[in-house]
Design a protein around this motif. Sequence first.
Motif, PDB file in Angstrom:
ATOM      1  N   LYS A   1       0.838  -1.181  -0.158  1.00 51.22           N
ATOM      2  CA  LYS A   1      -0.056  -0.052  -0.123  1.00 51.22           C
ATOM      3  C   LYS A   1       0.895   1.295  -0.175  1.00 51.22           C
ATOM      4  O   LYS A   1       0.354   2.315   0.658  1.00 51.22           O
ATOM      5  N   GLU A   2       2.167   1.400  -0.867  1.00 52.20           N
ATOM      6  CA  GLU A   2       2.837   2.469  -0.866  1.00 52.20           C
ATOM      7  C   GLU A   2       2.563   3.400  -2.114  1.00 52.20           C
ATOM      8  O   GLU A   2       2.888   4.648  -1.851  1.00 52.20           O
ATOM      9  N   ILE A   3       2.081   2.857  -2.957  1.00 55.85           N
ATOM     10  CA  ILE A   3       1.861   3.737  -4.198  1.00 55.85           C
ATOM     11  C   ILE A   3       0.611   4.218  -4.631  1.00 55.85           C
ATOM     12  O   ILE A   3      -0.530   3.300  -4.371  1.00 55.85           O
ATOM     13  N   ASP A   4       0.502   5.449  -5.095  1.00 50.12           N
ATOM     14  CA  ASP A   4      -0.666   5.925  -5.133  1.00 50.12           C
ATOM     15  C   ASP A   4      -1.503   5.693  -6.600  1.00 50.12           C
ATOM     16  O   ASP A   4      -2.473   5.465  -6.776  1.00 50.12           O
ATOM     17  N   ARG A   5      -0.530   5.718  -7.639  1.00 48.28           N
ATOM     18  CA  ARG A   5      -0.881   5.373  -9.007  1.00 48.28           C
ATOM     19  C   ARG A   5       0.094   4.612  -9.971  1.00 48.28           C
ATOM     20  O   ARG A   5       1.421   4.953  -9.731  1.00 48.28           O
ATOM     21  N   LEU A   6      -0.100   3.741 -10.575  1.00 47.17           N
ATOM     22  CA  LEU A   6       0.645   3.183 -11.601  1.00 47.17           C
ATOM     23  C   LEU A   6       0.101   3.379 -12.979  1.00 47.17           C
ATOM     24  O   LEU A   6      -0.876   3.584 -13.232  1.00 47.17           O
ATOM     25  N   TYR A   7       1.207   3.594 -13.714  1.00 46.68           N
ATOM     26  CA  TYR A   7       0.891   3.778 -15.314  1.00 46.68           C
ATOM     27  C   TYR A   7       1.503   2.771 -16.037  1.00 46.68           C
ATOM     28  O   TYR A   7       2.816   2.329 -15.836  1.00 46.68           O
ATOM     29  N   ILE A   8       0.985   2.259 -16.956  1.00 48.12           N
ATOM     30  CA  ILE A   8       1.405   1.046 -18.107  1.00 48.12           C
ATOM     31  C   ILE A   8       0.881   1.759 -19.341  1.00 48.12           C
ATOM     32  O   ILE A   8      -0.192   1.807 -19.730  1.00 48.12           O
ATOM     33  N   ASN A   9       2.100   2.188 -19.904  1.00 49.19           N
ATOM     34  CA  ASN A   9       1.961   2.576 -21.366  1.00 49.19           C
ATOM     35  C   ASN A   9       2.625   1.815 -22.507  1.00 49.19           C
ATOM     36  O   ASN A   9       3.847   1.608 -22.434  1.00 49.19           O
ATOM     37  N   PHE A  10       1.859   1.672 -23.282  1.00 43.50           N
ATOM     38  CA  PHE A  10       2.231   0.793 -24.578  1.00 43.50           C
ATOM     39  C   PHE A  10       3.355  -0.137 -24.510  1.00 43.50           C
ATOM     40  O   PHE A  10       4.219  -0.218 -24.954  1.00 43.50           O
ATOM     41  N   THR A  11       2.975  -1.207 -23.420  1.00 45.80           N
ATOM     42  CA  THR A  11       3.584  -2.394 -23.035  1.00 45.80           C
ATOM     43  C   THR A  11       3.628  -3.345 -24.329  1.00 45.80           C
ATOM     44  O   THR A  11       2.756  -3.344 -25.081  1.00 45.80           O
ATOM     45  N   ASP A  12       4.483  -4.161 -24.484  1.00 47.96           N
ATOM     46  CA  ASP A  12       4.682  -5.390 -25.345  1.00 47.96           C
ATOM     47  C   ASP A  12       3.208  -6.127 -25.336  1.00 47.96           C
ATOM     48  O   ASP A  12       3.191  -6.566 -24.167  1.00 47.96           O
TER      49      ASP A  12
ATOM     50  N   TYR B   1       0.424  -5.487  -8.263  1.00 48.78           N
ATOM     51  CA  TYR B   1      -0.062  -4.244  -8.176  1.00 48.78           C
ATOM     52  C   TYR B   1      -0.801  -3.908  -7.212  1.00 48.78           C
ATOM     53  O   TYR B   1      -1.072  -2.919  -6.412  1.00 48.78           O
ATOM     54  N   ALA B   2      -1.826  -5.093  -6.908  1.00 50.96           N
ATOM     55  CA  ALA B   2      -2.953  -4.849  -5.759  1.00 50.96           C
ATOM     56  C   ALA B   2      -2.167  -4.886  -4.648  1.00 50.96           C
ATOM     57  O   ALA B   2      -2.564  -4.118  -3.510  1.00 50.96           O
ATOM     58  N   GLU B   3      -0.890  -5.256  -4.254  1.00 44.32           N
ATOM     59  CA  GLU B   3      -0.251  -5.358  -3.136  1.00 44.32           C
ATOM     60  C   GLU B   3       0.347  -4.244  -2.707  1.00 44.32           C
ATOM     61  O   GLU B   3       0.442  -3.301  -1.631  1.00 44.32           O
ATOM     62  N   VAL B   4       1.071  -3.226  -3.723  1.00 40.20           N
ATOM     63  CA  VAL B   4       1.829  -2.224  -3.693  1.00 40.20           C
ATOM     64  C   VAL B   4       0.928  -0.801  -3.709  1.00 40.20           C
ATOM     65  O   VAL B   4       1.229   0.144  -3.420  1.00 40.20           O
ATOM     66  N   LEU B   5      -0.286  -1.104  -4.330  1.00 38.27           N
ATOM     67  CA  LEU B   5      -1.318   0.208  -4.470  1.00 38.27           C
ATOM     68  C   LEU B   5      -2.017   0.309  -3.293  1.00 38.27           C
ATOM     69  O   LEU B   5      -2.478  -0.392  -2.467  1.00 38.27           O
ATOM     70  N   LYS B   6      -2.242   1.606  -3.002  1.00 41.36           N
ATOM     71  CA  LYS B   6      -3.017   2.152  -1.891  1.00 41.36           C
ATOM     72  C   LYS B   6      -4.403   1.668  -2.034  1.00 41.36           C
ATOM     73  O   LYS B   6      -4.919   1.625  -3.272  1.00 41.36           O
ATOM     74  N   ASN B   7      -5.120   1.707  -1.065  1.00 40.17           N
ATOM     75  CA  ASN B   7      -6.450   1.402  -1.137  1.00 40.17           C
ATOM     76  C   ASN B   7      -7.398   2.044  -2.011  1.00 40.17           C
ATOM     77  O   ASN B   7      -8.116   1.470  -2.851  1.00 40.17           O
ATOM     78  N   ASP B   8      -7.094   3.454  -2.260  1.00 40.12           N
ATOM     79  CA  ASP B   8      -7.621   4.238  -3.239  1.00 40.12           C
ATOM     80  C   ASP B   8      -6.551   4.474  -4.397  1.00 40.12           C
ATOM     81  O   ASP B   8      -7.137   5.540  -5.479  1.00 40.12           O
ATOM     82  N   GLY B   9      -5.745   3.602  -4.454  1.00 43.22           N
ATOM     83  CA  GLY B   9      -4.667   3.702  -5.801  1.00 43.22           C
ATOM     84  C   GLY B   9      -5.446   3.340  -7.066  1.00 43.22           C
ATOM     85  O   GLY B   9      -6.441   2.558  -7.073  1.00 43.22           O
ATOM     86  N   GLU B  10      -4.795   3.627  -8.305  1.00 41.78           N
ATOM     87  CA  GLU B  10      -5.162   3.414  -9.498  1.00 41.78           C
ATOM     88  C   GLU B  10      -4.485   2.950 -10.387  1.00 41.78           C
ATOM     89  O   GLU B  10      -3.011   3.268 -10.201  1.00 41.78           O
TER      90      GLU B  10
ATOM     91  N   ARG C   1      -7.438   3.636 -23.608  1.00 41.89           N
ATOM     92  CA  ARG C   1      -7.201   3.836 -22.538  1.00 41.89           C
ATOM     93  C   ARG C   1      -8.123   3.472 -21.680  1.00 41.89           C
ATOM     94  O   ARG C   1      -9.508   3.478 -21.657  1.00 41.89           O
ATOM     95  N   LEU C   2      -7.656   3.238 -20.071  1.00 38.26           N
ATOM     96  CA  LEU C   2      -8.703   2.924 -19.162  1.00 38.26           C
ATOM     97  C   LEU C   2      -7.917   3.248 -17.790  1.00 38.26           C
ATOM     98  O   LEU C   2      -6.825   3.284 -17.510  1.00 38.26           O
ATOM     99  N   GLU C   3      -8.634   3.220 -16.696  1.00 38.95           N
ATOM    100  CA  GLU C   3      -8.155   3.611 -15.463  1.00 38.95           C
ATOM    101  C   GLU C   3      -8.953   2.301 -14.680  1.00 38.95           C
ATOM    102  O   GLU C   3     -10.178   1.995 -14.767  1.00 38.95           O
ATOM    103  N   ALA C   4      -8.232   1.775 -13.706  1.00 35.77           N
ATOM    104  CA  ALA C   4      -8.730   0.795 -12.930  1.00 35.77           C
ATOM    105  C   ALA C   4      -8.254   0.899 -11.397  1.00 35.77           C
ATOM    106  O   ALA C   4      -7.504   1.302 -11.220  1.00 35.77           O
ATOM    107  N   TYR C   5      -9.388   0.434 -10.772  1.00 31.52           N
ATOM    108  CA  TYR C   5      -9.094   0.163  -9.273  1.00 31.52           C
ATOM    109  C   TYR C   5      -9.748  -0.677  -8.429  1.00 31.52           C
ATOM    110  O   TYR C   5     -10.722  -1.412  -9.136  1.00 31.52           O
ATOM    111  N   LEU C   6      -9.384  -1.072  -7.379  1.00 33.60           N
ATOM    112  CA  LEU C   6     -10.005  -2.138  -6.532  1.00 33.60           C
ATOM    113  C   LEU C   6     -11.050  -1.509  -5.575  1.00 33.60           C
ATOM    114  O   LEU C   6     -10.994  -0.442  -5.111  1.00 33.60           O
TER     115      LEU C   6
END
Length: 211
Positions: free
Chosen positions: A107-118, A139-148, A206-211
């Motif tokens: 739960k350390e990261i506020d947001r993750l970006y995945i751009n034009f991956t293989d 990603y679910a482990e390192v993202l904060k509860n309100d992370g995206e 493009r999309l945004e995802a959250y748990l």
Amino acid sequence: MRLRNKPWAREMIENNPHIVEPNPQSYKGRWNDLFGNDFPLHVEVGTGKGRFVTKMGEKFPDRNMIGIEKFDSVIISGVERLIENPMKNVRLLKEDVSELTDFFANKEIDRLYINFTDPWPKNRHAKRRLTHEGFLQKYAEVLKNDGEIHFKTDNQGLFEYSIESMTRFGYKLKNVSLDLHQSDMEDNVMTEYEEKFSSRGMRIYRLEAYL
């Protein structure tokens, strides 16, 4: 993609530890100590040549930005950008995204970006896709509860796969765009690939995802 060997890249990376953090494990759970502030922590996985992460750092100085890229010959472009235009809120990691949980705490990261991956189009390579459930778990482990997660691609097949993979895992989706550059989205920062593909009239998904 064939990578052009740059034998001088490793030395330049090692000579700039203030840009490419050589011991990211030591900052697990305390990245804000490195940046010296309490700004939100945003991370781009597979940062490539660093255009996105550096542009984001420039545009949003109140965010701490980290770009992760494992290839010397690719990340060196980001290093050169930051030598030319230093930014205290941007760091690079020359690491493998699969080891994400070694560098970031729960739960350390506020947001993750995945751009034009293989897209790894062959079924036998599905586990290598950065939106495969194995990565989504990390990603679910390192993202904060309100992370995206903010995800962009030019590949329709990967986009459809990612929607299915994310929803099956339990992520909820919002701001889904099937043609980003024909949408009303503001503050979009483009990657190198996005600029190239959109100039050819190709759709950007493009999309945004959250748990």
